[in-house]
Write an enzyme that holds these catalytic residues in place. Sequence first.
Site, mmCIF file in Angstrom:
data_model
loop_
_atom_site.group_PDB
_atom_site.id
_atom_site.type_symbol
_atom_site.label_atom_id
_atom_site.label_comp_id
_atom_site.label_asym_id
_atom_site.label_seq_id
_atom_site.Cartn_x
_atom_site.Cartn_y
_atom_site.Cartn_z
ATOM 1 N N GLY A 131 -115.124 4.188 -21.113
ATOM 2 C CA GLY A 131 -114.806 3.873 -22.521
ATOM 3 C C GLY A 131 -113.911 2.941 -22.517
ATOM 4 O O GLY A 131 -112.973 2.469 -21.807
ATOM 5 N N SER A 132 -113.796 2.076 -23.774
ATOM 6 C CA SER A 132 -112.890 1.069 -24.103
ATOM 7 C C SER A 132 -111.643 1.648 -24.365
ATOM 8 O O SER A 132 -111.476 2.967 -24.685
ATOM 9 C CB SER A 132 -113.427 0.075 -25.069
ATOM 10 O OG SER A 132 -114.699 -0.621 -24.421
ATOM 11 N N GLY A 133 -110.573 0.863 -24.859
ATOM 12 C CA GLY A 133 -109.421 1.350 -25.187
ATOM 13 C C GLY A 133 -108.277 1.742 -24.210
ATOM 14 O O GLY A 133 -107.252 2.203 -24.456
ATOM 15 N N HIS A 134 -108.634 1.367 -23.064
ATOM 16 C CA HIS A 134 -107.568 1.600 -21.787
ATOM 17 C C HIS A 134 -107.245 0.302 -21.300
ATOM 18 O O HIS A 134 -106.731 0.255 -20.315
ATOM 19 C CB HIS A 134 -108.090 2.489 -20.808
ATOM 20 C CG HIS A 134 -109.102 3.852 -21.253
ATOM 21 N ND1 HIS A 134 -108.185 4.518 -21.941
ATOM 22 C CD2 HIS A 134 -110.349 4.203 -21.084
ATOM 23 C CE1 HIS A 134 -109.202 5.483 -22.336
ATOM 24 N NE2 HIS A 134 -110.250 5.468 -21.970
ATOM 25 N N HIS A 165 -107.495 9.383 -23.359
ATOM 26 C CA HIS A 165 -108.414 9.398 -24.299
ATOM 27 C C HIS A 165 -107.847 10.072 -25.811
ATOM 28 O O HIS A 165 -108.470 10.437 -26.544
ATOM 29 C CB HIS A 165 -109.613 10.094 -24.075
ATOM 30 C CG HIS A 165 -110.289 9.426 -23.025
ATOM 31 N ND1 HIS A 165 -110.013 9.936 -21.677
ATOM 32 C CD2 HIS A 165 -111.346 8.586 -22.945
ATOM 33 C CE1 HIS A 165 -110.654 9.052 -21.035
ATOM 34 N NE2 HIS A 165 -111.633 8.368 -21.392
#
Lengths: 213, 213, 328, 328
Positions: free
Chosen positions: D54-57, D216
């Site tokens: 997932g993106s956001g890291h 997350h």
Amino acid sequence: MGGCSTRDVIAAVRAGSEAVTEHRDELVRLDREIGDADHGENMERGFRAAVSQVESAPSETPGAVLKLVATTLISSVGGASGPLYGTAFLRAASAVGDVTELDGTAVAAALQAGMEGVTARGKAVVGDKTMIDALSPAVDAAKSAAGSGHGPSGVLAAAAEAAHTGARNTEELVARKGRASYLGERSAGHVDPGARSTALLLGTFAETTGVRR
Amino acid sequence: MGGCSTRDVIAAVRAGSEAVTEHRDELVRLDREIGDADHGENMERGFRAAVSQVESAPSETPGAVLKLVATTLISSVGGASGPLYGTAFLRAASAVGDVTELDGTAVAAALQAGMEGVTARGKAVVGDKTMIDALSPAVDAAKSAAGSGHGPSGVLAAAAEAAHTGARNTEELVARKGRASYLGERSAGHVDPGARSTALLLGTFAETTGVRR
Amino acid sequence: MKKIVNEPADVVAESLRGMAAAHPQLLRVRTDPAVVVRADAPVRDRVAVVSGGGSGHEPLHAGFVGKGMLAAAVPGPVFTSPTPDAVQAAIGETEAGAGVLLVVKNYTGDVLNFETAAELAEVDVRTVVVQDDVAVEDSTNTAGRRGVGGTVLLERIVGAAAERGHDLDRCHELAERVGSRVRSMGVALTAPTVPHAGEPSFDLGADEMEIGIGIHGEPGRRRAPLESAEGIVRRLLDPVIEDLPFDEGDEVLLFTNSMGATPLIELYLAHGIAERMLAERGIRVRRRLVGPYVTSLEMQGMSLTLLKLDDELTELWDTPVRTPALSW
Amino acid sequence: MKKIVNEPADVVAESLRGMAAAHPQLLRVRTDPAVVVRADAPVRDRVAVVSGGGSGHEPLHAGFVGKGMLAAAVPGPVFTSPTPDAVQAAIGETEAGAGVLLVVKNYTGDVLNFETAAELAEVDVRTVVVQDDVAVEDSTNTAGRRGVGGTVLLERIVGAAAERGHDLDRCHELAERVGSRVRSMGVALTAPTVPHAGEPSFDLGADEMEIGIGIHGEPGRRRAPLESAEGIVRRLLDPVIEDLPFDEGDEVLLFTNSMGATPLIELYLAHGIAERMLAERGIRVRRRLVGPYVTSLEMQGMSLTLLKLDDELTELWDTPVRTPALSW
Ligand SMILES: Nc1ncnc2c1ncn2[C@@H]1O[C@H](COP(=O)(O)OP(=O)(O)O)[C@@H](O)[C@H]1O
Ligand SMILES: Nc1ncnc2c1ncn2[C@@H]1O[C@H](COP(=O)(O)OP(=O)(O)O)[C@@H](O)[C@H]1O
Ligand SMILES: [Mg+2]
Ligand SMILES: [Mg+2]
Ligand SMILES: [Mg+2]
Ligand SMILES: [Mg+2]
């Protein structure tokens, strides 16, 4: 009490998409409590894509529709729910083969195959606080409704009712699969988002099929 | 009405340190409103260091004490106020020379020299909303009190009163120097932290000297 | 106050201890006064480029100490410029026969403290004052424009020149050239909290942003309703472009900077918009820097900096650099 | 929601556009499905190390694409693993005769989607699942330990081995070795806000922290009163040390990671404490990495990761790397 045609399956998918869009925020909220706040977003994206695929490429059989939904979910949802719902629809598609209309028994068999697909991929058992906790009682109810001679709409209605109860009952469970399992005991007290979306979809499918009858 | 001895000056520095510690949060708050929220912290650090220097290395004259305070402020405060207060004390030290007791005229001259030091470094004029707006009226009042024959305590009392009024009047000003100037019109409506600390120090010096008389 | 700290008064010293532990190959740390120095300083016959200022803007400046950039950094207390003796210590640790160039951001405190150190130094010291913040509109009725994002670009380019062996005159001339060609503007979505203050430096409503902020939690020039990324980037970029001005055909370095807590996913998004807007005006982006390089503690927000390049600046920019925060 | 974004649904695509503009020398970006690929891919006869999630890291994973690290990264939507066809596209762009190693963080979604891609691939594909998070105590009654900070170390070391020309067997063995020797634990001081959700992922009181968080915005294992840096570091370090366990005399890499909004000044402070605590136990820190490398949007917090080094791992760690986020 007739069978379930290709048109009916398409209508059900469309209604399913509307339902997840309508309940998007609820699913996000459930997933925020014990997960990562994306289940509603994931389901909305997947079912929108599925509808647009199903509407643009005409399928001849219920099985072909289910298969197109499956591959679209797999290639547009991501997360845990994408491969799981995708596999469910894929196995359901195989189970119904290339008949042009599904009777109650075929619908129950499709649900059972779908659940087996989810289990094969995700290894969850009843009580792990996942979509299986909605799907498993739904399959049992569907089989017994089909056994007593119900058609697709009756079978789906029975399945939906059992799924709703199953989903509601996930509230007290401690998660052992998926992201919620990291919370340990803290996962109790919240309904599992995937179980909720399963119940929601089955309820919508039952309604659409009921109306079309 | 006697002169101001080395011991008196040391006592004033100690009292000044206690005063800025006591008013630390007020100065931080004023600086948060139109600056960067550190003036109280800066002053507390500087005057604590000054006290510890002054107490550990015995100075023989008022001028020597003022000089030690100056160099300690310069090497421990930083920010705009460090060099400005440091220069003020340095010039005051030069102004009083090596006499062992300050009379009222000497105190007024020291204040005037201090202010000229601040102006030389910081280039601020009256009305720019800086410590000059407290210091400048203080110097005027000090000079006239000394002219009418007041001793150190009377001179400082006059200076402190004028400084308080000056500081209070900075509230309506738009800053043209220092960090508050970046706010433009938005700097109006807040008292300048440096003007406030100047008034606070002069008030404390006046009190200590008054008590010692 | 949500911070990973012990005593607020010890934050800078403890942080420097950790920095020293983290980068033993690149730098060493002197305490009392606090100075961060290149591991191999002094470097004989090289101009020592020295900078400093209040802490809380990390990696600025200590994160830029190393080969091809700063010889030393002088970190003051949080948001408070260092004292002259700290600057003098940095000069003493790094001067190696070719003089010292002090890079000073234009804040009253920094200017006064570095000025005092320069006056007291017994070696050849030159000073450049960075003042790239176009948010300060009226620089005659203020303390003048602040030094913000442009500082990093200047430190890199002048550090490259020093590394190459250019003399103090040439380094100083380059520094002035970069200073005259660089402009910045920033926005805050949230306020930072200074450890010793314990509460946010200003209050912003949930749907507000503060435009034209500096890097010390000073409130900005004005408050406005929060906008989309498109709107925000335009509000920063237009005044930057118009100030120099940057014209069609100009070649630039675009520096998209996070003020701390704005994550990379948003920063790259904003960077992409700025690239597109510059392309639409025919301004050619030749080099870019994207990341949290000049920060304000845990403030959310960003700044945009444009530097008008020429061949020499571009070439110096590209030479090797090896510091904790910039390395190529 | 305080973010620099346009439409929440477009965040990832727009951010990737900005990333492509920012790093034309290092990488290229394919859209639909989204894949970030080394500029010079495919690199003939080199194992392609591919990761994603997932993106956001950010910078994980796209910021680690480049020489000496990843051949490609597959960014999913925010906090949602990418789909199999995106992973297949990354394999297609990078496979160059020596096979592909998929680096997968242990989350149900990532595992299932990468698994499907691997099943469908027609080239030699091996998978390593990173599961270094000791906060997940009971891994038989859960989805197993999460992959967190250790992922970066593994990607660097295996990327180095691939760059050097080691074959797929050897790269896979190295990946398993790193995986078996790396442990992590994290804490959150604030919750992140997912753009499409619009509100924080969990609520934390002003004096609370969440211990044992993932990346997350999942709530952690338990909530506790906020402590000093000493206390926080000890709560992270002790379980990490005891899990492997790391023993007196061991040589380790210490990775002190910001979850996003924790600024460097605090991170270095925490790093210094961790170094001291390790020294007190006789564990020798030989390499370190300090910075925001595995983040959770604008979450405040940090994680500590320890990797037990051996000569080969140390040597591979030191080889050159050239990516947007790691470069030496
Ligand atoms: N192993 C598993 N078996 C069955 N269902 C699972 C499993 N893991 C997760 N799920 C279901 O997936 C749901 C979460 O889906 P979603 O939020 O879209 O993905 P993610 O967890 O990757 O963010 C859970 O609520 C649960 O019902
Ligand atoms: N040029 C100047 N001349 C005189 N006083 C100044 C000048 N600039 C700033 N000051 C004073 O310094 C005060 C701020 O001090 P401080 O907060 O300690 O330093 P900084 O502004 O560097 O954070 C202001 O309130 C003002 O009174
Ligand atoms: Mg989820
Ligand atoms: Mg201040
Ligand atoms: Mg300050
Ligand atoms: Mg997810």
